[in-house]
Design a protein around this motif. Sequence first.
Motif, PDB file in Angstrom:
ATOM      1  N   SER A 234       0.862  -1.186   0.000  1.00 33.40           N
ATOM      2  CA  SER A 234       0.000   0.000   0.000  1.00 33.40           C
ATOM      3  C   SER A 234       0.892   1.228   0.000  1.00 33.40           C
ATOM      4  O   SER A 234       2.081   1.155   0.299  1.00 33.40           O
ATOM      5  CB  SER A 234      -0.920   0.005   1.218  1.00 33.40           C
ATOM      6  N   TYR A 235       0.315   2.330  -0.358  1.00 32.94           N
ATOM      7  CA  TYR A 235       1.051   3.584  -0.364  1.00 32.94           C
ATOM      8  C   TYR A 235       0.222   4.635   0.345  1.00 32.94           C
ATOM      9  O   TYR A 235      -1.000   4.530   0.442  1.00 32.94           O
ATOM     10  CB  TYR A 235       1.388   4.041  -1.784  1.00 32.94           C
ATOM     11  N   VAL A 236       0.899   5.651   0.830  1.00 34.04           N
ATOM     12  CA  VAL A 236       0.236   6.740   1.534  1.00 34.04           C
ATOM     13  C   VAL A 236       0.838   8.041   1.027  1.00 34.04           C
ATOM     14  O   VAL A 236       2.064   8.183   0.952  1.00 34.04           O
ATOM     15  CB  VAL A 236       0.451   6.634   3.068  1.00 34.04           C
ATOM     16  N   TRP A 237      -0.025   8.972   0.633  1.00 35.76           N
ATOM     17  CA  TRP A 237       0.433  10.286   0.222  1.00 35.76           C
ATOM     18  C   TRP A 237       0.605  11.132   1.468  1.00 35.76           C
ATOM     19  O   TRP A 237      -0.307  11.236   2.281  1.00 35.76           O
ATOM     20  CB  TRP A 237      -0.572  10.952  -0.704  1.00 35.76           C
ATOM     21  N   THR A 238       1.769  11.717   1.629  1.00 40.99           N
ATOM     22  CA  THR A 238       1.988  12.646   2.739  1.00 40.99           C
ATOM     23  C   THR A 238       2.438  13.981   2.173  1.00 40.99           C
ATOM     24  O   THR A 238       3.346  14.041   1.339  1.00 40.99           O
ATOM     25  CB  THR A 238       3.043  12.123   3.728  1.00 40.99           C
TER      26      THR A 238
ATOM     27  N   GLY B  15       3.620  16.464   6.172  1.00 41.70           N
ATOM     28  CA  GLY B  15       3.447  15.649   7.361  1.00 41.70           C
ATOM     29  C   GLY B  15       2.036  15.110   7.549  1.00 41.70           C
ATOM     30  O   GLY B  15       1.801  14.301   8.438  1.00 41.70           O
ATOM     31  N   ASP B  16       1.088  15.543   6.717  1.00 49.65           N
ATOM     32  CA  ASP B  16      -0.290  15.050   6.803  1.00 49.65           C
ATOM     33  C   ASP B  16      -0.483  13.886   5.843  1.00 49.65           C
ATOM     34  O   ASP B  16      -0.077  13.955   4.682  1.00 49.65           O
ATOM     35  CB  ASP B  16      -1.291  16.154   6.450  1.00 49.65           C
ATOM     36  N   GLU B  17      -1.121  12.808   6.316  1.00 50.06           N
ATOM     37  CA  GLU B  17      -1.427  11.679   5.452  1.00 50.06           C
ATOM     38  C   GLU B  17      -2.755  11.922   4.750  1.00 50.06           C
ATOM     39  O   GLU B  17      -3.728  12.305   5.375  1.00 50.06           O
ATOM     40  CB  GLU B  17      -1.492  10.379   6.262  1.00 50.06           C
ATOM     41  N   LEU B  18      -2.773  11.704   3.452  1.00 51.87           N
ATOM     42  CA  LEU B  18      -3.968  11.927   2.654  1.00 51.87           C
ATOM     43  C   LEU B  18      -4.487  10.610   2.102  1.00 51.87           C
ATOM     44  O   LEU B  18      -3.722   9.679   1.859  1.00 51.87           O
ATOM     45  CB  LEU B  18      -3.654  12.878   1.493  1.00 51.87           C
ATOM     46  N   GLN B  19      -5.793  10.535   1.871  1.00 50.94           N
ATOM     47  CA  GLN B  19      -6.391   9.346   1.275  1.00 50.94           C
ATOM     48  C   GLN B  19      -6.086   9.261  -0.213  1.00 50.94           C
ATOM     49  O   GLN B  19      -5.973   8.180  -0.772  1.00 50.94           O
ATOM     50  CB  GLN B  19      -7.909   9.347   1.491  1.00 50.94           C
TER      51      GLN B  19
ATOM     52  N   TYR C  42      -0.358  19.903  -2.838  1.00 53.02           N
ATOM     53  CA  TYR C  42       1.047  19.755  -3.207  1.00 53.02           C
ATOM     54  C   TYR C  42       1.618  21.081  -3.704  1.00 53.02           C
ATOM     55  O   TYR C  42       2.705  21.488  -3.312  1.00 53.02           O
ATOM     56  CB  TYR C  42       1.187  18.668  -4.280  1.00 53.02           C
TER      57      TYR C  42
END
Length: 116
Positions: A20-24, A27-31, A38
Amino acid sequence: MLHIHLTTVTLPDPSHDSDSYVWTIGGDELQSFSTKKYMGLFKTKTDPAKWTEHVWFKDATPRRAFIFWLKHLDRLPTRARLQGWGLQIEASCCLCGLFLETRDHLFLHYEVSADI
């Protein structure tokens, strides 16, 4: 050296959970990825100029607002500017013929606009 390093890396085991991947961003994680957030990292936050509220408002006529914006930034294609770009034209005012056709002359110093 790369080949030696790659031979030491263990391959993922397909029996484990899928990757899985997580967009940060900041410092905030986004769905999901957000271009707006950005690009917000690169923009500097500034207050809008005071004159913008007189140009870009809800009921503004777009054509008039655009012309006012060009006028304020001194980007109207007046004869003096066109001559400065290398066009071989007469730079005197098309209305009075006495002065250079500039933004200030047309909107401030010309006798009709001065009366208005």
